[in-house]
Design an enzyme around this catalytic site. Structure first.
Site, PDB file in Angstrom:
ATOM      1  N   ASN A  12       0.806  -1.221   0.000  1.00 26.76           N
ATOM      2  CA  ASN A  12       0.000   0.000   0.000  1.00 26.76           C
ATOM      3  C   ASN A  12       0.840   1.273   0.000  1.00 26.76           C
ATOM      4  OD1 ASN A  12       0.859  -0.351   2.616  1.00 26.76           O
ATOM      5  ND2 ASN A  12      -1.039   0.316   3.551  1.00 26.76           N
ATOM      6  N   CYS A  13       2.155   1.160  -0.086  1.00 20.49           N
ATOM      7  CA  CYS A  13       3.045   2.319  -0.154  1.00 20.49           C
ATOM      8  C   CYS A  13       3.028   2.872  -1.578  1.00 20.49           C
ATOM      9  CB  CYS A  13       4.463   1.898   0.236  1.00 20.49           C
ATOM     10  SG  CYS A  13       5.714   3.155  -0.064  1.00 20.49           S
TER      11      CYS A  13
END
Length: 123
Positions: A12-13
């Site tokens: 999710n970065c």
């Protein structure tokens, strides 16, 4: 001999997402290693530190770093304590970490930018 690319990070970065997308767009095969779910070994971090310094590997701008106590931040200057911190809180590692293995040669790159990756994968 074929090069093997492993991209370490968390899915999710945003920076990791950009790196994964760029690699896919260039038709470069890679393995993604989610170090929050799959874990991270001391040996992997030690290997990265042979190629990149603590000042590069530790993300001192992220929310994980800002949430650390002053004592934890101070300990990050010591290699042993920094390794323990990265194992305990992998989100403190600047992402992504890209390992390119070619036989017994290894290259470790930290972070992502289009010019950086273009330079690494000159065609």
């Amino acid at each position: 001999m074929t090069q093997r690319i492993t991209l370490f990070g968390i899915p999710n970065c945003d920076t990791v997402k950009k790196a994964r997308t760029w690699l896919q767009e260039q038709d470069l095969a890679f393995e993604f290693h989610d170090f929050k779910k799959q874990g991270l070994s001391r040996a992997a971090i030690e290997s990265w530190l042979e190629h990149q310094g603590l000042d590069v590997l530790i993300n001192r701008k992220g929310t994980t770093w800002r949430a650390l106590s002053d004592a934890e931040k101070a300990s990050a200057g010591d290699t042993e304590q920094a390794i323990a911190l990265m194992l305990d809180k992998p989100s403190v590692i600047k992402r992504p970490v890209m390992l390119i293995a070619n036989g017994d040669q290894q290259q470790v790159n930290v972070g992502f930018s289009v010019p950086q990756y273009q330079s690494i994968f000159k065609k």
